[in-house]
Motif scaffolding. Structure first.
Motif, short mmCIF file in Angstrom:
data_model
loop_
_atom_site.label_atom_id
_atom_site.label_comp_id
_atom_site.label_asym_id
_atom_site.label_seq_id
_atom_site.Cartn_x
_atom_site.Cartn_y
_atom_site.Cartn_z
N GLU A 1 -12.86 -5.80 -0.17
CA GLU A 1 -13.89 -6.38 0.70
C GLU A 1 -15.13 -5.47 0.82
O GLU A 1 -16.22 -5.93 1.10
N THR B 1 0.84 -1.20 0.00
CA THR B 1 0.00 0.00 0.00
C THR B 1 0.88 1.25 0.00
O THR B 1 0.62 2.21 -0.74
N ASP C 1 -7.05 -2.80 -3.23
CA ASP C 1 -6.29 -3.44 -2.16
C ASP C 1 -6.96 -4.76 -1.79
O ASP C 1 -8.18 -4.86 -1.83
N GLU C 2 -6.17 -5.73 -1.42
CA GLU C 2 -6.67 -7.04 -1.00
C GLU C 2 -7.64 -7.61 -2.04
O GLU C 2 -8.75 -8.04 -1.74
N LYS D 1 -11.01 -0.83 -1.14
CA LYS D 1 -10.84 -2.07 -0.39
C LYS D 1 -11.78 -3.08 -1.01
O LYS D 1 -13.00 -2.91 -0.96
#
Ligand SMILES: Nc1ncnc2c1ncn2[C@@H]1O[C@H](COP(=O)(O)OP(=O)(O)OP(=O)(O)O)[C@@H](O)[C@H]1O
Ligand SMILES: [Mg+2]
Length: 289
Positions: free
Chosen positions: A85, A65, A118-119, A83
């Motif tokens: 998620e 990140t 991200d992720e 994100k």
């Protein structure tokens, strides 16, 4: 109803970026990418475009990140963090709709930026042949993601610490793959020194710490040095053994540990290794007074 972009992303400005300390291979990959982005016109003359998508993979806390933010700052643009998620929804077709809303929203932003997913493994895992409703739902969402990435005109970086779990078609959408691995010896030395500032612990002490933290992620190295600094400042108030470097290091290492799934670096496998600081001049001097 369309999901507002603001609820799906977090924006970081260039001025807040921090430069990660990276190994030579990652540094070379980043410099190469920046060079091609800055040579867009020359490349267009021979019919090639700079690559616009990159996948950063590597263990947690190694700077994925931080690196994406630094890259955006080097290009003078904000980093828009999604994100993955946050895109997951329990309603039927909900995840796919959120992905579509995200990319529609990004297309309307109108100012240059870098998007970081991200992720990404949260939605980009390997497709399943399972016919359960949940698997069908995730497969449909992944298909939407693949189409939207393909059609996206901007620069997109994705990050994951589980690269092997990514769907192969998704993997192929990233034209540059960068392995942000655990730091080697030189990088650990520089990271420990950086987060030890404004104290000058002396190169011998930093060298000793470099050795006994082999295998530690930068985030853990940062925790150790920040823990030492906290103890130096608050030690006497909290009745901690701040006058003894070995006791300080031991205390800090007991408080900040690597994840139990990882092989512990030497210091955490044997806390008595804190004795490497036995002969370190203490307390360390503060740089600049
Ligand atoms: N290579 C590095 N050099 C200096 N500092 C670093 C480096 N990597 C990480 N850090 C520090 O560790 C913290 C966590 O880093 P970061 O969030 O970038 O890791 P990550 O790889 O994205 O982790 P995750 O996989 O958990 O998302 C940051 O505060 C950052 O300052
Ligand atoms: Mg991260």
């Amino acid at each position: 109803m369309r999901t507002e972009l603001g609820t799906l992303v977090d924006v970081r400005e260039p001025k807040d970026a921090e430069e990660p300390i990276l190994g030579p291979a990652v540094r070379a990959a980043i410099l190469g990418w920046l060079a091609e982005i800055n040579a867009e016109a020359e490349l267009a003359a021979v019919g090639v475009k700079p690559r616009s998508t990159a996948l950063l993979s590597g263990p947690p806390g190694c700077g994925k990140t931080t690196l994406a933010h630094h890259l955006a700052a080097r290009l003078g643009v904000p980093l828009v963090i999604v994100k993955a998620e946050m895109l997951v929804s329990s309603s039927l077709g909900g995840t796919g709709r959120k992905i579509a809303d995200l990319f529609d929203g990004l297309a309307e932003v109108g100012v240059p930026c870098i998007v970081l997913m991200d992720e990404i493994d949260a939605i980009g895992g390997e497709r399943s042949s399972d016919d359960q409703a949940c698997a069908r739902e995730m497969n449909a969402a992944l298909t939407t993601l693949l189409q939207r990435i393909e059609a996206f005109g901007g620069r997109l970086i994705a990050a994951t610490n589980r690269p092997a779990s990514l769907d192969k078609a998704l993997w192929r959408r990233f034209s540059l793959q960068i392995d942000v691995a655990l730091p080697g010896e030189d990088e650990r030395f520089a990271i420990l020194k950086r987060y030890g500032q404004p104290f000058d612990f002396g190169d011998d002490a930093i060298e000793a710490l470099t050795e006994i933290t082999a295998g530690a992620a930068p985030s853990l190295l940062r925790q150790v040095m920040e823990g030492i600094k906290r103890t130096l400042i608050l030690g006497s108030r909290l009745r901690l053994p701040a006058d003894d470097p070995v006791a300080v290091l031991r205390l800090v290492a007991e408080g900040a540990r690597p994840h139990p799934d990882y092989t512990p670096p030497p210091l955490w496998a044997d806390l008595s290794l804190a004795r490497v600081l036995e002969d370190t001049p203490w307390p360390p001097a503060r740089i600049g007074g």
